[in-house]
Design an enzyme around this catalytic site. Structure first.
Site, PDB file in Angstrom:
ATOM      1  N   HIS A 106     -58.342 -31.206  -0.353  1.00 43.54           N
ATOM      2  CA  HIS A 106     -58.119 -30.993   1.083  1.00 43.54           C
ATOM      3  C   HIS A 106     -56.996 -31.870   1.617  1.00 43.54           C
ATOM      4  O   HIS A 106     -56.563 -32.817   0.970  1.00 43.54           O
ATOM      5  CB  HIS A 106     -59.405 -31.298   1.855  1.00 43.54           C
ATOM      6  CG  HIS A 106     -59.800 -32.757   1.817  1.00 43.54           C
ATOM      7  ND1 HIS A 106     -60.391 -33.338   0.722  1.00 43.54           N
ATOM      8  CD2 HIS A 106     -59.657 -33.746   2.725  1.00 43.54           C
ATOM      9  CE1 HIS A 106     -60.605 -34.618   0.958  1.00 43.54           C
ATOM     10  NE2 HIS A 106     -60.156 -34.914   2.170  1.00 43.54           N
ATOM     11  N   ASP A 108     -56.586 -34.001   5.287  1.00 40.60           N
ATOM     12  CA  ASP A 108     -57.501 -34.427   6.337  1.00 40.60           C
ATOM     13  C   ASP A 108     -57.269 -33.670   7.645  1.00 40.60           C
ATOM     14  O   ASP A 108     -56.122 -33.500   8.084  1.00 40.60           O
ATOM     15  CB  ASP A 108     -57.365 -35.938   6.585  1.00 40.60           C
ATOM     16  CG  ASP A 108     -57.827 -36.734   5.375  1.00 40.60           C
ATOM     17  OD1 ASP A 108     -58.774 -36.293   4.706  1.00 40.60           O
ATOM     18  OD2 ASP A 108     -57.227 -37.791   5.096  1.00 40.60           O
ATOM     19  N   HIS A 256     -55.821 -34.192  -1.429  1.00 40.51           N
ATOM     20  CA  HIS A 256     -56.564 -35.211  -2.175  1.00 40.51           C
ATOM     21  C   HIS A 256     -58.010 -34.785  -2.364  1.00 40.51           C
ATOM     22  O   HIS A 256     -58.509 -33.882  -1.689  1.00 40.51           O
ATOM     23  CB  HIS A 256     -56.462 -36.589  -1.508  1.00 40.51           C
ATOM     24  CG  HIS A 256     -57.026 -36.656  -0.119  1.00 40.51           C
ATOM     25  ND1 HIS A 256     -56.353 -36.158   0.972  1.00 40.51           N
ATOM     26  CD2 HIS A 256     -58.201 -37.145   0.359  1.00 40.51           C
ATOM     27  CE1 HIS A 256     -57.073 -36.360   2.074  1.00 40.51           C
ATOM     28  NE2 HIS A 256     -58.210 -36.947   1.723  1.00 40.51           N
ATOM     29  N   ARG A 272     -61.473 -45.841   6.828  1.00 41.30           N
ATOM     30  CA  ARG A 272     -60.290 -44.974   6.965  1.00 41.30           C
ATOM     31  C   ARG A 272     -59.767 -44.958   8.393  1.00 41.30           C
ATOM     32  O   ARG A 272     -60.554 -44.881   9.339  1.00 41.30           O
ATOM     33  CB  ARG A 272     -60.631 -43.544   6.565  1.00 41.30           C
ATOM     34  CG  ARG A 272     -59.406 -42.624   6.592  1.00 41.30           C
ATOM     35  CD  ARG A 272     -59.753 -41.194   6.253  1.00 41.30           C
ATOM     36  NE  ARG A 272     -59.828 -40.375   7.447  1.00 41.30           N
ATOM     37  CZ  ARG A 272     -60.262 -39.120   7.474  1.00 41.30           C
ATOM     38  NH1 ARG A 272     -60.674 -38.537   6.370  1.00 41.30           N
ATOM     39  NH2 ARG A 272     -60.305 -38.442   8.604  1.00 41.30           N
TER      40      ARG A 272
HETATM   41  C1  OGA Z   1     -60.952 -39.464   3.127  1.00 43.12           C
HETATM   42  C2  OGA Z   1     -61.306 -39.026   1.786  1.00 43.12           C
HETATM   43  C3  OGA Z   1     -61.403 -40.104  -0.313  1.00 43.12           C
HETATM   44  C4  OGA Z   1     -62.208 -41.126  -1.007  1.00 43.12           C
HETATM   45  O1  OGA Z   1     -61.365 -40.566   3.514  1.00 43.12           O
HETATM   46  O2  OGA Z   1     -60.230 -38.721   3.813  1.00 43.12           O
HETATM   47  O3  OGA Z   1     -61.104 -37.900   1.443  1.00 43.12           O
HETATM   48  O4  OGA Z   1     -61.919 -41.339  -2.189  1.00 43.12           O
HETATM   49  N1  OGA Z   1     -61.777 -39.996   1.006  1.00 43.12           N
HETATM   50  O5  OGA Z   1     -63.128 -41.694  -0.424  1.00 43.12           O
HETATM   51 MN    MN Z   2     -59.881 -36.872   3.032  1.00 42.11          MN
END
Ligand code: OGA
Ligand code: MN
Length: 301
Positions: A106, A108, A256, A272
């Site tokens: 995806h 974000d 990711h 995040r």
């Molecule tokens: C995010 C996500 C990835 C992770 O925080 O946007 O996709 O490895 N996390 O935690």
């Molecule tokens: Mn993410």
């Protein structure tokens, strides 16, 4: 005078940035250097940065406008709504619903009208091994398609649907209803031009339901191909976390995925902070209830 060193970590994406202390505000020269490295490598790793939430927000704010997580107002830091907690530790005595965040490919907030520009994720606690995150280069994904396929995807619009987040329907029913109401399926162009680099990238993901004007049956095989192609191993950088890594990625030209490749009894705790993207997309009429391809057809007629 700053002594920034940028060391590539992968061919497709990823570079380590050394010589910065992110606890201190970046100078404008440093911001320019970080942006230049970011545009070149798409994913930047800043090792050994033990940041407080305000420091994480301050750093992120130097590179973009801060996202306040209003579209998904859950699991935010109690004092700092700009900080999302991606954690498998209990929250208010209950299992965390962000423990499985990001388990499919995806970008974000693609299911909103401000898909995130960038995200900055910091590792506060990690399992002994695993809990890796993979990033895929969407410039390469686009550029390696044949010219005819490029022309075809250039003309497509994709319907991004929050309910395609992996495990979405297993979340608390009240939250599911609220998140669906706040985030009806939204259409974005399948190919976007990066505002800073001018390069075209593929804006596909596993959170796309169908293409506008095409049924789900017609869309799915194309989506399967594009998602598989876009996440080919040679387009991927795989990050193995160290404690206090700060990793920043560009959601406009990468996808990711967070891997469940670790012992779930061990804590993994991340913070995040995201940057608000440009306004984009439109909501299909009558999509709120069913998210059906039928209403997608209506929209183009
Ligand atoms: C995010 C996500 C990835 C992770 O925080 O946007 O996709 O490895 N996390 O935690
Ligand atoms: Mn993410």
């Amino acid at each position: 005078m700053s002594n920034i060193e940028v060391r590539p970590l992968g061919y497709a994406a990823g570079a380590e940035v050394l010589g910065l202390d992110l606890r201190k505000p970046l100078s404008s020269t440093e911001v320019d250097q970080v942006n230049a490295a970011w545009h070149q490598h798409l994913v930047l790793v800043f090792p050994g940065q033990d940041l407080t939430p305000p420091q994480l927000i301050e750093f992120t704010g130097k590179l973009g406008d801060i996202e306040r997580n209003e579209n998904v107002p859950y699991y935010r830091h109690p004092e700092y709504p700009e900080v999302l907690l991606v954690t498998n530790k209990q929250v208010n005595g209950k299992p965390s619903q962000t423990r499985n965040t990001g388990r499919n490919w995806h970008a974000d907030l693609s299911y909103t009208d401000r898909p995130a520009k960038g995200s900055v994720l910091m590792c506060k606690e990690k399992p002994d091994v695993g809990g890796d995150t993979m990033f895929a280069n969407m410039y390469m994904a686009y550029e390696t398609l044949s010219p005819i396929m490029q022309k075809f995807v250039d003309g497509l619009e994709a319907v991004h649907d929050i309910t395609l987040i992996k495990g979405f329907n297993r979340r608390d029913p009240a939250q599911v209803a609220d998140l669906k109401a706040k985030n009806p399926p939204i259409v974005h162009p399948l190919v976007r031009v990066h505002p800073d680099t001018g390069r075209k990238s593929l804006f596909v993901s596993e959170r796309v339901r169908n293409f506008v004007g095409m049924t789900e049956e017609e869309s799915q095989p194309i989506l399967d191909f594009l998602n598989m192609h876009a996440t080919s191993p040679e387009f991927v950088y795989r990050h193995r976390w160290n404690l206090n890594d700060v990793v920043m990625w560009d959601n406009r030209c990468t996808l990711h995925i967070a891997l469940k490749d670790f012992d779930q009894s061990q804590p993994r705790h991340m913070m995040r902070c995201s940057m608000l993207g440009e306004k984009s997309g439109y909501v299909l009429p009558d999509e709120h209830e069913e998210g059906s391809a039928k209403s997608a057809l209506v929209a183009v007629s």
